[in-house]
Design a protein around this motif. Structure first.
Motif, PDB file in Angstrom:
ATOM      1  N   UNK A  33       0.836  -1.213   0.000  1.00 28.26           N
ATOM      2  CA  UNK A  33       0.000   0.000   0.000  1.00 28.26           C
ATOM      3  C   UNK A  33       0.869   1.261   0.000  1.00 28.26           C
ATOM      4  N   UNK A  34       1.940   1.255   0.779  1.00 31.80           N
ATOM      5  CA  UNK A  34       2.840   2.413   0.808  1.00 31.80           C
ATOM      6  C   UNK A  34       3.508   2.601  -0.546  1.00 31.80           C
ATOM      7  N   UNK A  35       3.886   1.500  -1.197  1.00 32.79           N
ATOM      8  CA  UNK A  35       4.492   1.588  -2.525  1.00 32.79           C
ATOM      9  C   UNK A  35       3.495   2.178  -3.511  1.00 32.79           C
ATOM     10  N   UNK A  36       2.254   1.731  -3.475  1.00 36.03           N
ATOM     11  CA  UNK A  36       1.247   2.250  -4.408  1.00 36.03           C
ATOM     12  C   UNK A  36       0.954   3.726  -4.144  1.00 36.03           C
ATOM     13  N   UNK A  37       0.983   4.145  -2.875  1.00 35.19           N
ATOM     14  CA  UNK A  37       0.811   5.563  -2.572  1.00 35.19           C
ATOM     15  C   UNK A  37       1.977   6.375  -3.138  1.00 35.19           C
ATOM     16  N   UNK A  38       3.182   5.820  -3.067  1.00 35.45           N
ATOM     17  CA  UNK A  38       4.349   6.497  -3.633  1.00 35.45           C
ATOM     18  C   UNK A  38       4.209   6.636  -5.144  1.00 35.45           C
TER      19      UNK A  38
END
Length: 118
Positions: A33-38
């Motif tokens: 999820x953090x990667x997709x937000x990035x």
């Protein structure tokens, strides 16, 4: 202030991030999820250095903690021309070989821009 070497290194990491995003997604596990937000922030025009620096090192380790892979034989002759970042925000530069599809930017969900040889 960053030096030219720092800028070149960051530019290389930016291109690698784009090129290897599918692998980063597979390896990110619970940090997906953090990667997709990035990725979303990059699409919106955020500064790559800031976004990359905010990611957990366990997400970015595949880019920063590896040696270059051994060369692999190409499936056919090179197509004359190069493929470049479709939005001009990184220095990604790819060669395509006959029998392969055009390279894609998974950050911006577009095929790289083809620039024929002069």
């Amino acid at each position: 202030m960053t030096s030219a070497n720092d800028d070149t290194s960051l530019s290389t990491v930016h291109a690698d991030f784009c090129r290897e995003l599918a692998i980063l997604r597979l390896l990110s596990g619970p940090r997906r999820a953090a990667l997709e937000q990035a990725v979303r922030r990059l699409r919106e025009g955020a500064d790559f250095a800031e976004v990359f620096g905010s990611l957990d090192v366990r997400v970015t380790a595949p880019l920063t903690g590896r040696a270059a892979p051994p060369p692999v034989a190409a499936p056919g002759p090179p197509v004359p021309g190069r493929y470049l970042c479709p939005v001009g925000v990184c220095h990604r530069d790819e060669q395509r070989y006959a029998g392969e599809g055009p390279p894609e930017c998974l950050v911006h969900e577009r095929v790289l821009t083809f620039v024929p040889d002069a």
